[in-house]
Scaffold this motif. Structure first.
Motif, short mmCIF file in Angstrom:
data_model
loop_
_atom_site.label_atom_id
_atom_site.label_comp_id
_atom_site.label_asym_id
_atom_site.label_seq_id
_atom_site.Cartn_x
_atom_site.Cartn_y
_atom_site.Cartn_z
N GLY A 116 0.71 -1.31 0.06
CA GLY A 116 -0.01 0.06 -0.06
C GLY A 116 0.87 1.22 -0.12
O GLY A 116 2.01 1.35 0.56
N ILE A 117 0.34 2.38 -0.37
CA ILE A 117 0.93 3.57 -0.61
C ILE A 117 0.30 4.78 0.23
O ILE A 117 -0.98 4.74 0.17
CB ILE A 117 1.41 3.93 -2.01
CG1 ILE A 117 0.10 3.78 -2.88
CG2 ILE A 117 2.46 2.93 -2.38
CD1 ILE A 117 0.39 4.48 -4.25
N VAL A 118 1.05 5.60 0.52
CA VAL A 118 0.45 6.96 1.11
C VAL A 118 1.19 8.11 0.50
O VAL A 118 2.12 8.78 1.25
CB VAL A 118 0.32 6.93 2.68
CG1 VAL A 118 -0.27 8.15 3.25
CG2 VAL A 118 -0.36 5.64 3.30
N PRO A 119 0.88 8.68 -0.66
CA PRO A 119 1.63 9.81 -1.27
C PRO A 119 1.03 10.94 -0.66
O PRO A 119 -0.32 11.28 -0.41
CB PRO A 119 1.24 9.70 -2.67
CG PRO A 119 0.14 8.91 -2.71
CD PRO A 119 0.08 8.05 -1.53
N VAL A 120 1.67 12.11 -0.19
CA VAL A 120 1.22 13.23 0.54
C VAL A 120 1.98 14.32 -0.28
O VAL A 120 3.02 14.62 -0.58
CB VAL A 120 2.07 13.36 2.09
CG1 VAL A 120 1.33 14.62 2.71
CG2 VAL A 120 1.61 12.32 2.93
#
Length: 249
Positions: A116-120
């Protein structure tokens, strides 16, 4: 690959926290340092995860080192971090700020086993930068760091931005934008409603372009670009932890 000429600034060192079998790679952004990711990294570690925050090549020393580095070396910096965590952990998630978000997306497009990814405030298109590509003058621009809403908070970032490096990030953004449809892992996209560095519509385009079955966008209403140091940093940490826990089962 050119060797860096300057020593690492205090606070810009890579960090590593040994935890459980869930790994989280956290990446800082363009001209920035691991200082911008330290709070999030510590919160993720407190939740039990194994966390690694690499220092991108040419960053955290002197802007002349950045000028001599390439986007391929920035990619290599996070790939090395990913491989490190993959050897130690059963699952690996990636969270990145700004160009760190771009690198997060690039990794997810290349390594489908990322959980999973969390781009901010990820950058894939900054048209204001494009006229600078290929320019030889000026050599350096003013700093772009510390776009932070909360008074008194300062990002550890370069005081100058090499124009050559602007050309490198433009190449990285174009490459990553083309690869967005390859991304299939769960994604929690975070975006500041007011950002003076990366246009917020980048995150909407990311949401629409990736192929992930599970994807959502979270608006950060109390932060500017460097949201991981700003007034939404607790929200970012809490939602990232919840997202990772939900996709570890």
């Amino acid at each position: 690959m050119a060797a860096e000429r300057y020593s690492v600034l205090p606070g810009a060192e890579p960090f590593y926290f040994k935890g459980n079998e869930i790994g989280v790679l956290v990446s800082h952004g363009f001209t920035g340092t691991t200082q911008s990711m330290r709070f999030i990294g510590e919160r993720l570690a407190e939740a039990g995860f194994t966390v690694y925050g690499p220092r991108l090549k040419g960053h955290g020393t002197h802007y002349e080192d950045m000028e001599a580095s390439t986007y391929a070396e920035w990619v290599a910096s996070v790939e090395e971090g990913y491989e490190k965590l993959k050897q130690e952990c059963k699952r690996v998630f990636v969270l990145g700020l700004s160009m760190g978000g771009t690198l997060t997306l690039y990794l997810a497009s290349k390594y489908p086993d990322i959980s999973g990814i969390v781009p901010v405030n990820a950058a894939i298109e900054i048209t204001a930068m494009e006229p600078l590509e290929g320019a030889s003058e000026p050599r350096y621009l003013d700093a772009i760091g510390s776009d932070i809403k909360q008074a008194g908070v300062v990002e550890l970032a370069y005081e100058k931005t090499p124009v050559k490096s602007v050309g490198e990030i433009l190449q990285l953004m174009r490459l990553t934008k083309e690869r967005l449809p390859l991304i299939q892992c769960p994604a929690l996209i975070m975006v500041s409603t007011e950002d003076h560095v990366v246009p917020p519509d980048n995150s909407r385009l990311i949401l629409e372009s990736i192929s992930s079955a599970e994807k959502e966008i979270l608006q950060l209403e109390n932060s500017y670009h460097v949201a991981t140091l700003d007034q939404d940093k607790e929200l970012i940490a809490e939602r990232a932890i919840s997202f990772i826990q939900a996709h570890c089962k």
